[in-house]
Design an enzyme around this catalytic site. Structure first.
Site, PDB file in Angstrom:
ATOM      1  N   CYS A 189       2.254  11.151  -2.756  1.00 19.09           N
ATOM      2  CA  CYS A 189       1.180  11.386  -3.732  1.00 19.09           C
ATOM      3  C   CYS A 189       1.036  12.868  -4.072  1.00 19.09           C
ATOM      4  CB  CYS A 189      -0.145  10.847  -3.217  1.00 19.09           C
ATOM      5  SG  CYS A 189      -0.729  11.685  -1.746  1.00 19.09           S
ATOM      6  N   CYS A 213      -4.487   8.196   3.287  1.00 16.33           N
ATOM      7  CA  CYS A 213      -5.264   9.438   3.148  1.00 16.33           C
ATOM      8  C   CYS A 213      -5.889   9.811   4.494  1.00 16.33           C
ATOM      9  CB  CYS A 213      -6.333   9.276   2.076  1.00 16.33           C
ATOM     10  SG  CYS A 213      -5.732   8.415   0.601  1.00 16.33           S
TER      11      CYS A 213
HETATM   12 FE1  FES Z   1      -2.752  11.065  -1.475  1.00 13.80          FE
HETATM   13 FE2  FES Z   1      -5.094  10.074  -0.964  1.00 13.80          FE
HETATM   14  S1  FES Z   1      -3.792   9.577  -2.601  1.00 13.80           S
HETATM   15  S2  FES Z   1      -4.006  11.504   0.196  1.00 13.80           S
END
Ligand code: FES
Length: 131
Positions: free
Chosen positions: A38, A107
């Site tokens: 991400c 996360c």
């Molecule tokens: Fe990457 Fe939450 S989407 S840490």
């Protein structure tokens, strides 16, 4: 979606009002972690006195769940003995936040990894392995 975010009140609170956000002057240890998928990054600062974490701060460039996880992690860490901090898992962070949606569990894993990274940094310094 019915207009309500799929997050607990605690997640929303820690996202909107993060605790202990910012840099720390002269930290005892720093942990850095990034999630290549991400692209979010988290930095955790610890002040350690003897065997106790006296202060914790964070800087996170990431999603709301990552910010809430970092904020909760610092709250869980303050005043903890190192040996107890070592036991803090991503599950403990997610649980303290009242749960996270499955797609956001990673996360909280980042928070656990930031903690591990900071404690490794501290151990290195303790062993006189200063850079
Ligand atoms: Fe990457 Fe939450 S989407 S840490």
């Amino acid at each position: 979606m019915d207009g309500k975010f799929p997050y607990s009140d605690k997640v929303m609170d820690h996202f909107m009002n993060p605790r202990n956000m910012g840099e720390m002057d002269d930290p005892s240890a720093v942990g850095n972690v990034g999630n290549p998928t991400c692209g979010d990054v988290m930095r955790l600062y610890l002040k350690i006195d003897g065997d106790t974490i006296s202060d914790a701060k964070f800087k996170t460039f990431g999603c709301g769940a990552a910010i809430a996880s970092s904020s909760m992690l610092t709250e869980l860490l303050k005043g903890k003995k190192i040996k107890d901090a070592l036991k803090i898992s991503n599950d403990a962070v997610a649980e303290a936040l009242g749960g996270l949606p499955p797609v956001k569990i990673h996360c909280s894993v980042m928070a656990e990894e930031a903690l591990k990274s900071a404690l490794e940094d501290w151990e290195k310094k303790e062993n006189g392995d200063k850079k």
